[in-house]
Structure formats: C-alpha cells, structure tokens
Scaffold this motif. Sequence first.
Motif, PDB file in Angstrom:
ATOM      1  N   GLU A  99      13.317  -4.471  -1.561  1.00  0.00           N
ATOM      2  CA  GLU A  99      14.624  -3.804  -1.548  1.00  0.00           C
ATOM      3  C   GLU A  99      14.560  -2.503  -0.747  1.00  0.00           C
ATOM      4  O   GLU A  99      15.495  -2.178  -0.006  1.00  0.00           O
ATOM      5  N   ASP A 100      13.467  -1.755  -0.879  1.00  0.00           N
ATOM      6  CA  ASP A 100      13.294  -0.532  -0.080  1.00  0.00           C
ATOM      7  C   ASP A 100      13.330  -0.858   1.415  1.00  0.00           C
ATOM      8  O   ASP A 100      13.995  -0.175   2.193  1.00  0.00           O
ATOM      9  N   ILE A 101      12.608  -1.901   1.795  1.00  0.00           N
ATOM     10  CA  ILE A 101      12.566  -2.317   3.204  1.00  0.00           C
ATOM     11  C   ILE A 101      13.947  -2.768   3.655  1.00  0.00           C
ATOM     12  O   ILE A 101      14.393  -2.420   4.758  1.00  0.00           O
ATOM     13  N   ARG A 108      16.065   0.247   4.346  1.00  0.00           N
ATOM     14  CA  ARG A 108      15.623   0.980   5.532  1.00  0.00           C
ATOM     15  C   ARG A 108      15.931   0.246   6.836  1.00  0.00           C
ATOM     16  O   ARG A 108      16.034   0.880   7.881  1.00  0.00           O
ATOM     17  N   THR A 109      16.028  -1.081   6.778  1.00  0.00           N
ATOM     18  CA  THR A 109      16.204  -1.872   7.998  1.00  0.00           C
ATOM     19  C   THR A 109      17.613  -2.413   8.184  1.00  0.00           C
ATOM     20  O   THR A 109      17.981  -2.777   9.298  1.00  0.00           O
ATOM     21  N   GLY A 110      18.361  -2.535   7.088  1.00  0.00           N
ATOM     22  CA  GLY A 110      19.652  -3.195   7.172  1.00  0.00           C
ATOM     23  C   GLY A 110      19.521  -4.710   7.136  1.00  0.00           C
ATOM     24  O   GLY A 110      20.494  -5.435   7.343  1.00  0.00           O
ATOM     25  N   ILE A 111      18.328  -5.190   6.882  1.00  0.00           N
ATOM     26  CA  ILE A 111      18.076  -6.630   6.753  1.00  0.00           C
ATOM     27  C   ILE A 111      18.202  -6.988   5.275  1.00  0.00           C
ATOM     28  O   ILE A 111      17.673  -6.278   4.415  1.00  0.00           O
ATOM     29  N   ALA A 112      18.887  -8.063   4.974  1.00  0.00           N
ATOM     30  CA  ALA A 112      19.071  -8.474   3.581  1.00  0.00           C
ATOM     31  C   ALA A 112      17.719  -8.678   2.896  1.00  0.00           C
ATOM     32  O   ALA A 112      16.773  -9.188   3.505  1.00  0.00           O
ATOM     33  N   LEU A 133      10.974  -3.637  10.998  1.00  0.00           N
ATOM     34  CA  LEU A 133      10.033  -3.583   9.879  1.00  0.00           C
ATOM     35  C   LEU A 133       8.993  -2.489  10.107  1.00  0.00           C
ATOM     36  O   LEU A 133       8.654  -1.751   9.174  1.00  0.00           O
ATOM     37  N   ALA A 134       8.502  -2.377  11.338  1.00  0.00           N
ATOM     38  CA  ALA A 134       7.516  -1.340  11.651  1.00  0.00           C
ATOM     39  C   ALA A 134       8.107   0.046  11.425  1.00  0.00           C
ATOM     40  O   ALA A 134       7.460   0.911  10.820  1.00  0.00           O
ATOM     41  N   ILE A 135       9.330   0.259  11.885  1.00  0.00           N
ATOM     42  CA  ILE A 135       9.989   1.557  11.692  1.00  0.00           C
ATOM     43  C   ILE A 135      10.159   1.848  10.201  1.00  0.00           C
ATOM     44  O   ILE A 135       9.914   2.966   9.748  1.00  0.00           O
ATOM     45  N   ALA A 136      10.537   0.831   9.435  1.00  0.00           N
ATOM     46  CA  ALA A 136      10.717   1.007   7.987  1.00  0.00           C
ATOM     47  C   ALA A 136       9.413   1.399   7.301  1.00  0.00           C
ATOM     48  O   ALA A 136       9.417   2.095   6.286  1.00  0.00           O
ATOM     49  N   LEU A 137       8.294   0.952   7.867  1.00  0.00           N
ATOM     50  CA  LEU A 137       6.980   1.281   7.311  1.00  0.00           C
ATOM     51  C   LEU A 137       6.404   2.569   7.904  1.00  0.00           C
ATOM     52  O   LEU A 137       5.291   2.953   7.576  1.00  0.00           O
ATOM     53  N   ASP A 138       7.159   3.204   8.806  1.00  0.00           N
ATOM     54  CA  ASP A 138       6.701   4.386   9.533  1.00  0.00           C
ATOM     55  C   ASP A 138       5.434   4.060  10.321  1.00  0.00           C
ATOM     56  O   ASP A 138       4.447   4.789  10.302  1.00  0.00           O
ATOM     57  N   ALA A 169       0.830  -1.212   0.000  1.00  0.00           N
ATOM     58  CA  ALA A 169       0.000   0.000   0.000  1.00  0.00           C
ATOM     59  C   ALA A 169       0.863   1.261   0.000  1.00  0.00           C
ATOM     60  O   ALA A 169       0.464   2.280  -0.561  1.00  0.00           O
ATOM     61  N   LYS A 170       2.043   1.163   0.601  1.00  0.00           N
ATOM     62  CA  LYS A 170       2.960   2.305   0.641  1.00  0.00           C
ATOM     63  C   LYS A 170       3.906   2.304  -0.559  1.00  0.00           C
ATOM     64  O   LYS A 170       4.821   3.125  -0.625  1.00  0.00           O
TER      65      LYS A 170
END
Length: 87
Positions: free
Chosen positions: A41-43, A46-50, A72-77, A35-36
């Motif tokens: 790859e964007d996530i 933003r998270t530093g997770i592969a 993940l929550a922070i990456a999604l704001d 939805a966002k």
Amino acid sequence: MDYIVQKQDSIIVIEERKKQVKNSIVEQFISIRKAKHLTQEDIARRTGIARSNIARIESGKYVPTIEVLTKLAIALDMNLEIQFTEK
C-alpha cells in the motif's frame, strides 16, 4: 514457448533468460521494499499504481515495463540501472 536464436554454435534460450531476469528484478524489489519496512500500500501511494497491481508484480503475474520499474525505484528511493554485461 521458448524462442531460440542460434549464432556461432551458441544457443540462447530467450524466454528462459527473460524469466530469470524478471524474477531477479522482482525478488530485488520485494527484498528492498521489506528491508525499508514498506507495504504494498505504501508503494501504491508513492507510485500511483494500484496496490492490486503491485501484488500482481510481486506474484509474477505481471511483467512490469521500464516505466513501472522506474516508478518503483523512485518509490524505494533507489536508482534503476539496466545494463549489458559480459558473459
């Protein structure tokens, strides 16, 4: 294998419930990410997770920890809330 806890004639099938909760969280994450208009790859950026681990989470092959869910929550704001609710 399901672990069964019996208390006052109530049987709780823990493993089945755990799967339901995990699937619900993953479905919410995917829905919000799309939805966002964010890619895996964007996530990942933003998270530093592969990105491959993001894909594993989304496919159900990896159960994320609270720490990963928080990232993940922070990456999604978004905020991550975990709560107990009445049956």
